[in-house]
Design a protein around this motif. Sequence first.
Motif, PDB file in Angstrom:
ATOM      1  N   ARG A   1      45.282  43.045  43.729  1.00  0.00           N
ATOM      2  CA  ARG A   1      46.529  43.396  43.043  1.00  0.00           C
ATOM      3  C   ARG A   1      46.775  42.538  41.812  1.00  0.00           C
ATOM      4  O   ARG A   1      47.480  42.924  40.916  1.00  0.00           O
ATOM      5  CB  ARG A   1      47.710  43.255  44.000  1.00  0.00           C
TER       6      ARG A   1
ATOM      7  N   ARG B   1      42.854  42.621  49.616  1.00  0.00           N
ATOM      8  CA  ARG B   1      43.782  43.559  48.996  1.00  0.00           C
ATOM      9  C   ARG B   1      44.795  42.823  48.138  1.00  0.00           C
ATOM     10  O   ARG B   1      45.163  43.274  47.053  1.00  0.00           O
ATOM     11  CB  ARG B   1      44.478  44.374  50.069  1.00  0.00           C
ATOM     12  N   LYS B   2      45.226  41.673  48.607  1.00  0.00           N
ATOM     13  CA  LYS B   2      46.175  40.865  47.859  1.00  0.00           C
ATOM     14  C   LYS B   2      45.554  40.363  46.565  1.00  0.00           C
ATOM     15  O   LYS B   2      46.185  40.337  45.520  1.00  0.00           O
ATOM     16  CB  LYS B   2      46.632  39.690  48.710  1.00  0.00           C
ATOM     17  N   SER B   3      44.266  39.973  46.614  1.00  0.00           N
ATOM     18  CA  SER B   3      43.612  39.456  45.421  1.00  0.00           C
ATOM     19  C   SER B   3      43.300  40.564  44.415  1.00  0.00           C
ATOM     20  O   SER B   3      43.224  40.312  43.210  1.00  0.00           O
ATOM     21  CB  SER B   3      42.328  38.707  45.785  1.00  0.00           C
TER      22      SER B   3
END
Length: 52
Positions: A51, A47-49
Motif C-alpha cells: 500500500r 499487503r501493508k507494505s
Amino acid sequence: MLIFVIVLLAAWLILSVVGFAIEGLLWLGLIGVVLFVGTAAIGAVRRKSLRR
C-alpha cells in the motif's frame, strides 16, 4: 498474490479441521493452525507494505 494467500489459508484451515476431527491426527491440526497464523501474518505484512 492475494488469491494465493487465500488459497493457502483455506488449505491450512482444512488441514486443521481434519486434524482435530480425527483423534489420531491431532498433530496435523496443530501444524495447520501454526501455518494458518503464519500465512495470515505474512500476508498482512506484505499487503501493508504494498500500500505504501
